[in-house]
Design an enzyme around this catalytic site. Structure first.
Site, PDB file in Angstrom:
ATOM      1  N   GLU A 158      -5.447  35.844  19.385  1.00  0.00           N
ATOM      2  CA  GLU A 158      -5.349  34.962  20.551  1.00  0.00           C
ATOM      3  C   GLU A 158      -3.926  34.517  20.867  1.00  0.00           C
ATOM      4  O   GLU A 158      -3.693  33.873  21.898  1.00  0.00           O
ATOM      5  CB  GLU A 158      -6.213  33.711  20.316  1.00  0.00           C
ATOM      6  N   GLN A 191     -21.097  37.307  19.265  1.00  0.00           N
ATOM      7  CA  GLN A 191     -19.949  37.407  18.373  1.00  0.00           C
ATOM      8  C   GLN A 191     -20.289  36.867  16.983  1.00  0.00           C
ATOM      9  O   GLN A 191     -19.486  36.975  16.067  1.00  0.00           O
ATOM     10  CB  GLN A 191     -18.763  36.601  18.940  1.00  0.00           C
ATOM     11  N   ARG A 233     -10.206  32.962  24.287  1.00  0.00           N
ATOM     12  CA  ARG A 233      -8.990  33.125  23.477  1.00  0.00           C
ATOM     13  C   ARG A 233      -8.317  31.794  23.205  1.00  0.00           C
ATOM     14  O   ARG A 233      -7.187  31.544  23.637  1.00  0.00           O
ATOM     15  CB  ARG A 233      -8.038  34.083  24.170  1.00  0.00           C
ATOM     16  N   CYS A 234      -9.037  30.945  22.507  1.00  0.00           N
ATOM     17  CA  CYS A 234      -8.609  29.560  22.468  1.00  0.00           C
ATOM     18  C   CYS A 234      -8.445  28.981  21.082  1.00  0.00           C
ATOM     19  O   CYS A 234      -7.744  28.001  20.911  1.00  0.00           O
ATOM     20  CB  CYS A 234      -9.661  28.720  23.177  1.00  0.00           C
TER      21      CYS A 234
HETATM   22  N1  MCN Z   1      -4.704  42.628  12.846  1.00  0.00           N
HETATM   23  C1  MCN Z   1      -3.738  43.344  12.157  1.00  0.00           C
HETATM   24  N2  MCN Z   1      -2.774  42.657  11.470  1.00  0.00           N
HETATM   25  C2  MCN Z   1      -2.733  41.299  11.453  1.00  0.00           C
HETATM   26  C3  MCN Z   1      -3.708  40.571  12.184  1.00  0.00           C
HETATM   27  C4  MCN Z   1      -4.698  41.273  12.860  1.00  0.00           C
HETATM   28  O1  MCN Z   1      -3.740  44.574  12.198  1.00  0.00           O
HETATM   29  N3  MCN Z   1      -1.797  40.657  10.770  1.00  0.00           N
HETATM   30  C5  MCN Z   1      -5.794  43.326  13.556  1.00  0.00           C
HETATM   31  C6  MCN Z   1      -7.137  42.987  12.954  1.00  0.00           C
HETATM   32  O2  MCN Z   1      -7.460  43.688  11.822  1.00  0.00           O
HETATM   33  C7  MCN Z   1      -8.078  43.184  14.116  1.00  0.00           C
HETATM   34  C8  MCN Z   1      -7.235  42.695  15.295  1.00  0.00           C
HETATM   35  O3  MCN Z   1      -5.866  42.842  14.883  1.00  0.00           O
HETATM   36  O4  MCN Z   1      -8.424  44.534  14.235  1.00  0.00           O
HETATM   37  C9  MCN Z   1      -7.502  41.207  15.655  1.00  0.00           C
HETATM   38  O5  MCN Z   1      -7.574  40.482  14.476  1.00  0.00           O
HETATM   39  P1  MCN Z   1      -7.692  38.894  14.320  1.00  0.00           P
HETATM   40  O6  MCN Z   1      -6.438  38.254  14.715  1.00  0.00           O
HETATM   41  O7  MCN Z   1      -8.217  38.661  12.961  1.00  0.00           O
HETATM   42  O8  MCN Z   1      -8.784  38.452  15.389  1.00  0.00           O
HETATM   43  P2  MCN Z   1     -10.354  38.700  15.348  1.00  0.00           P
HETATM   44  O9  MCN Z   1     -10.617  40.068  14.891  1.00  0.00           O
HETATM   45  O10 MCN Z   1     -11.036  37.580  14.686  1.00  0.00           O
HETATM   46  O11 MCN Z   1     -10.673  38.706  16.886  1.00  0.00           O
HETATM   47  C10 MCN Z   1     -10.964  37.523  17.586  1.00  0.00           C
HETATM   48  C11 MCN Z   1      -9.976  37.265  18.695  1.00  0.00           C
HETATM   49  C12 MCN Z   1     -10.535  36.266  19.637  1.00  0.00           C
HETATM   50  S1  MCN Z   1     -11.048  34.783  18.993  1.00  0.00           S
HETATM   51  C13 MCN Z   1     -10.676  36.546  20.967  1.00  0.00           C
HETATM   52  S2  MCN Z   1     -11.239  35.304  21.979  1.00  0.00           S
HETATM   53  C14 MCN Z   1     -10.350  37.848  21.490  1.00  0.00           C
HETATM   54  C15 MCN Z   1      -9.344  38.565  20.654  1.00  0.00           C
HETATM   55  O12 MCN Z   1      -9.660  38.507  19.336  1.00  0.00           O
HETATM   56  N4  MCN Z   1     -11.322  38.607  22.056  1.00  0.00           N
HETATM   57  C16 MCN Z   1     -11.073  39.952  22.243  1.00  0.00           C
HETATM   58  N5  MCN Z   1      -8.965  39.776  21.112  1.00  0.00           N
HETATM   59  C17 MCN Z   1      -9.850  40.542  21.793  1.00  0.00           C
HETATM   60  N6  MCN Z   1      -9.598  41.853  22.025  1.00  0.00           N
HETATM   61  C18 MCN Z   1     -10.526  42.608  22.638  1.00  0.00           C
HETATM   62  N7  MCN Z   1     -10.238  43.910  22.845  1.00  0.00           N
HETATM   63  N8  MCN Z   1     -11.734  42.106  23.026  1.00  0.00           N
HETATM   64  C19 MCN Z   1     -12.031  40.806  22.857  1.00  0.00           C
HETATM   65  O13 MCN Z   1     -13.218  40.336  23.207  1.00  0.00           O
HETATM   66 CU1  CUN Z   2     -12.294  30.510  21.849  1.00  0.00          CU
HETATM   67  S1  CUN Z   2     -12.371  32.449  22.354  1.00  0.00           S
HETATM   68 MO1  CUN Z   2     -12.260  33.552  20.646  1.00  0.00          MO
HETATM   69  O1  CUN Z   2     -12.167  32.142  19.642  1.00  0.00           O
HETATM   70  O2  CUN Z   2     -13.789  34.090  20.479  1.00  0.00           O
END
Ligand code: MCN
Ligand code: CUN
Length: 796
Positions: free
Chosen positions: A741, A223, A370-371
């Site tokens: 998360e 990641q 997811r923490c």
């Molecule tokens: N998004 C959006 N509008 C927002 C916030 C987010 O449209 N206001 C969209 C983003 O652009 C992105 C998605 O939602 O496409 C998730 O965005 P974000 O909240 O920024 O999270 P990350 O992309 O950083 O993803 C990490 C997070 C984590 S830490 C874990 S653990 C987890 C999770 O995402 N692992 C996943 N969701 C997951 N979903 C899938 N399918 N697979 C994983 O491994």
């Molecule tokens: Cu701690 S699980 Mo996500 O933050 O990759």
């Protein structure tokens, strides 16, 4: 008259654009690490320890070496000659790559075999004879600190016991004063069981060292490719510019693919020694038994309350079981992650948290799944505590929460533990949720049902989550500041490519980053390709975890697009033969302020950047932005669940689940809903069926899918999602907050609170997750708490 493009039509902000990555995934055309085949590639398998704690007396690999097709057998002794038997962890500890002196958890890596194919390698692993001298195992923090406990980390100097740290945060004296003034003190003790992210794809790597070019290319399930590149440079002492980490498609990460695992290191060393590509693909048991666990903490706390319902103060203590090596991936300032984000949504004058971390004979881990650095545990404790406090006061659950919420006009708000929250509409989210679940009516039904012997319950949980580390002033990993980056190249035909330092694992970045560019530049999202995960091409970034991508990398995408727009404006002025100040922007087009019909599209500006730039202007339309956020983003959510518990069997069914998520501006509402549904599914799994536990000898119960349960569509209840509350993040360029998360963080307490509510009046204060039917039945019939993780209980 405006000629601005219709943002939804071009796939900009707010468009529920179909996920572009799915076009290859649903055709079976994804490119995962295991799909990659390189010429001359060999295969690696790992021999793991059957025992949780034992001294290694000898390792005899001679029979393995003799098996035809075996190219190399790696043992700890050989690794030690290259100073690679141990590696540094992300929390300033050390972790064994291959065991030398002792094995410290069941499933620990003891040796590796590299062979022509994985079957030969596996057979050869079985031919290795290891002589162990068993030692007593420790499987919980209570035993870890017992006076006669064996010292697990006797490899370390100055480590006379199993304590990793004692840490505290908050205001101890102020909290004492709050408790002195309390009318009522409410207490709660619970265990958040060890769980596992368990992505469908296990971990793996293909290391390819080329002696002729001195270049090391590693395809791996990570990641955070750039952090891995730095780690490999440090651990293997290779020059960083000669290392290329490529993270191909990832079949789910959920935090499991943040840490550095011994398998990665061994495949790299093997490739260097053999000068051939070496592939390692972990099997499911290897993944479940040895990689990044989550949670496993014991929490107890108390709340000082005024009779009218005001919370005066909170005390929390945490005993964290980190396993054999302290390898949490988390900001280095905080030993127990962001556990002190607890109670951030409540206006509480004083709070104090103490935490003790201990070693045990279990696989290392702690934060993954997811923490966002233990916010999951923080919010779980918070909402269980809030329910217990309201019960102790005889107050209505919802009213108690509403009374203590930070109010909309209180922002920015400094929490009792020192975080700065900046926006939210907490009461409004709660009201939307209560209306959707039919709160008053359900309470009436519940009373009537009780009279007829039926147990109905309603659980509320709220969560606010610190997402998007940095800012770099406060957040770093191993000294590397937490910021992120984006690079945008607009080609001459107006098509574009975006690259970021994040790495999608299923979250849909290939879809959503293009939407941000479409919003900023008016280039249709379909004309923009997104690429992540190759350290030779992507700008430096800290990777994807803690839902930091949208808050940080997504912000960088918006910022780089704005840089491009600023240059395009100059090009537009040149094309329109007016001064830059006379040029106005509307989506997709610059026009002359005094003559709006005279304009040029962003695509016309793009051509000009290559074919018709003004004298003295640097050609091209490309740029990079690094983004260091001023603060975390603070999404908020309310989850409400109703259940019916069968008093005869302890089986409980979910009647209805309502989710109200406020993650600020939603880039892609459909993807956001997918994130919430996935998170709620995991929340339901953790509350009802999921745990990894150990017997007293340290044998892991939960190293396969018969013991570690993943809910399918059959078990998973339906979810009703509400999106009407939108509080834009005040400092994020497009007002977005993280969402990845939230539901897994806030969801579990809603399910547990619902079951506990159904049991109200029976005297049972707590049942620890998972709420398996026999545990609920036991609580009901014996009218007592059921604590600890099954089958090993802390109370017997
Ligand atoms: N998004 C959006 N509008 C927002 C916030 C987010 O449209 N206001 C969209 C983003 O652009 C992105 C998605 O939602 O496409 C998730 O965005 P974000 O909240 O920024 O999270 P990350 O992309 O950083 O993803 C990490 C997070 C984590 S830490 C874990 S653990 C987890 C999770 O995402 N692992 C996943 N969701 C997951 N979903 C899938 N399918 N697979 C994983 O491994
Ligand atoms: Cu701690 S699980 Mo996500 O933050 O990759």
């Amino acid at each position: 008259m405006t000629q601005a493009l219709d943002e939804i039509k071009i796939g900009g902000l707010g468009a529920s654009r179909k996920r572009v990555e799915d076009s290859r995934f649903i055709r079976g055309r994804g490119n995962y690490t295991d799909d990659i085949v390189l010429p001359g590639m060999l295969h690696m398998e790992i021999l793991r320890s059957p025992l949780a704690h034992a001294r290694i007396k000898s390792i005899d690999a001679s029979r393995a070496w003799d098996i035809p097709g075996v190219h190399l057998v790696l043992t700890g002794e050989m690794m030690a000659t290259r100073n690679l038997a141990w590696m540094p962890t992300l929390s300033y500890d050390t972790q064994a790559v291959l065991a030398t002196d002792k094995v410290r958890f069941q499933g620990q890596e003891v040796a590796c075999v590299i062979a022509d194919d994985p079957y030969i390698a596996k057979d050869a692993c079985e031919a290795i004879v290891v002589e162990y001298e068993p030692l007593p195992a420790i499987v919980n923090p209570q035993d870890a600190v017992a006076p006669d406990a064996p010292v697990i980390r006797d490899d370390k100097e100055n480590q006379p016991d199993n304590i990793i740290y004692n840490w505290e945060v908050g205001d101890a004296a102020g909290t004492d004063r709050a408790f002195a003034q309390a009318d009522v003190i409410s207490k709660l003790q619970l265990h958040y069981p060890r769980s596992h992210p368990s992505p469908i794809e296990c971990c793996g790597s293909i290391a390819d060292f080329n002696r002729a070019t001195s270049k090391l290319t590693v395809y791996m399930t990570t990641q955070a490719p750039h952090i891995i590149r730095a780690a490999v440079a440090m651990v293997a002492e290779l020059p960083e510019h000669m290392i290329r980490i490529i993270s191909p498609d990832i079949g789910g990460g959920f935090g499991n693919k943040v840490p550095v695992y011994p398998g990665y290191v061994c495949s790299i060393l093997a490739s260097i020694l053999l000068e051939r590509p070496v592939k390692w693909i972990e099997d499911k048991t290897g993944n479940l038994i040895s990689t990044g666990f989550a949670r496993d903490i014991y929490l107890n706390g108390e709340m000082a309350l005024r009779r009218d319902g005001r919370i005066l103060g909170v005390r929390m203590h945490c005993d964290a079981d980190h396993g054999a090596f302290f390898s949490d991936a988390q900001p280095s300032k905080f030993k127990i992650g962001l556990l002190h984000s607890a109670f951030a949504a409540y206006d509480i004058p004083a709070a104090h948290l103490t935490a003790r971390g201990t070693y045990s004979n279990k696989a290392p881990g702690g934060v993954a799944y997811r923490c966002s650095f233990r916010v999951t545990e923080a919010m779980f404790f918070q909402e269980r505590m809030v329910q217990a406090a309201a019960d102790d006061l005889g107050m209505d659950q919802a009213a108690f929460r509403r009374m203590n919420f930070v109010r909309d006009d209180d922002f920015p708000h400094r929490t009792a533990f020192g975080f700065l929250t900046d926006s939210g509409q907490y009461a409004k989210c709660l009201d939307v949720g209560l209306r959707a679940i039919g709160y008053e009516e359900f309470r009436r039904e519940q009373t009537e049902a009780r009279a007829r012997g039926r147990l109905l319950g309603l659980g509320i949980s709220t969560m606010t989550e610190p997402l998007g580390a940095g800012n770099s002033r406060e957040y770093d990993i191993l000294g590397i500041k937490m910021f992120d980056s984006a690079e945008l190249k607009v080609h001459m035909t107006g098509k574009a490519i975006v690259r970021t330092g994040a790495r999608t694992q299923g979250q849909g970045h290939e879809t959503t980053w293009a939407q941000i560019v479409a919003h900023e530049l008016g280039i249709p999202a379909d004309d923009i390709v997104v690429e992540e995960g190759d350290t030779d091409t992507a700008p430096f970034g800290m990777g994807t975890y803690a839902s930091r991508s949208t808050p940080v990398a997504g912000a960088a995408v918006a910022m780089v697009a704005r840089k491009i727009r600023a240059k395009a404006r100059k090009l537009a002025a040149h094309l329109l033969e007016v001064s830059e100040e006379d040029v106005e922007w509307e989506l997709g087009r610059f026009y002359v302020r005094s003559a709006p019909s005279r304009g040029v599209t962003i695509q016309e500006c793009a051509v000009a950047a290559y074919a018709n730039m003004p004298d003295g202007m640097e050609p091209g339309l490309e740029n990079t932005a690094y983004y260091d956020p001023p603060n975390l983003t603070w999404p908020f959510a309310v989850y409400i669940v109703t259940v019916e518990v069968d008093p005869v069997t302890g089986v409980w069914d979910v009647l209805k689940t309502v989710a109200v998520d406020d993650c600020g501006v939603r880039i892609n509402p459909m993807i956001v809903e997918g994130q919430i549904m996935g998170g709620l599914t995991e929340a339901y799994a953790m509350s009802s069926m999921q745990f990894i536990t150990f017997d007293t000898e340290g044998n892991c119960v939960g190293s396969n899918y018969m013991d570690y349960l993943l809910p399918t569509a059959w078990e998973t209840p339906g979810f009703e999602l509400h999106s009407e509350v939108v509080t834009p993040c005040p400092h994020h360029p497009i007002g977005a907050k993280g969402i990845g998360e939230c539901a897994a963080v806030g969801g579990p307490a809603a399910f547990v609170n619902a079951v506990m509510d159904a049991l109200s009046g029976t005297g049972v204060r707590n049942i620890d997750m998972p709420l398996l039917p026999d545990r609920v039945w036991e609580a009901l019939t014996h009218r007592r708490d059921v604590s600890g993780a099954p089958p090993v209980r802390s109370d017997d």
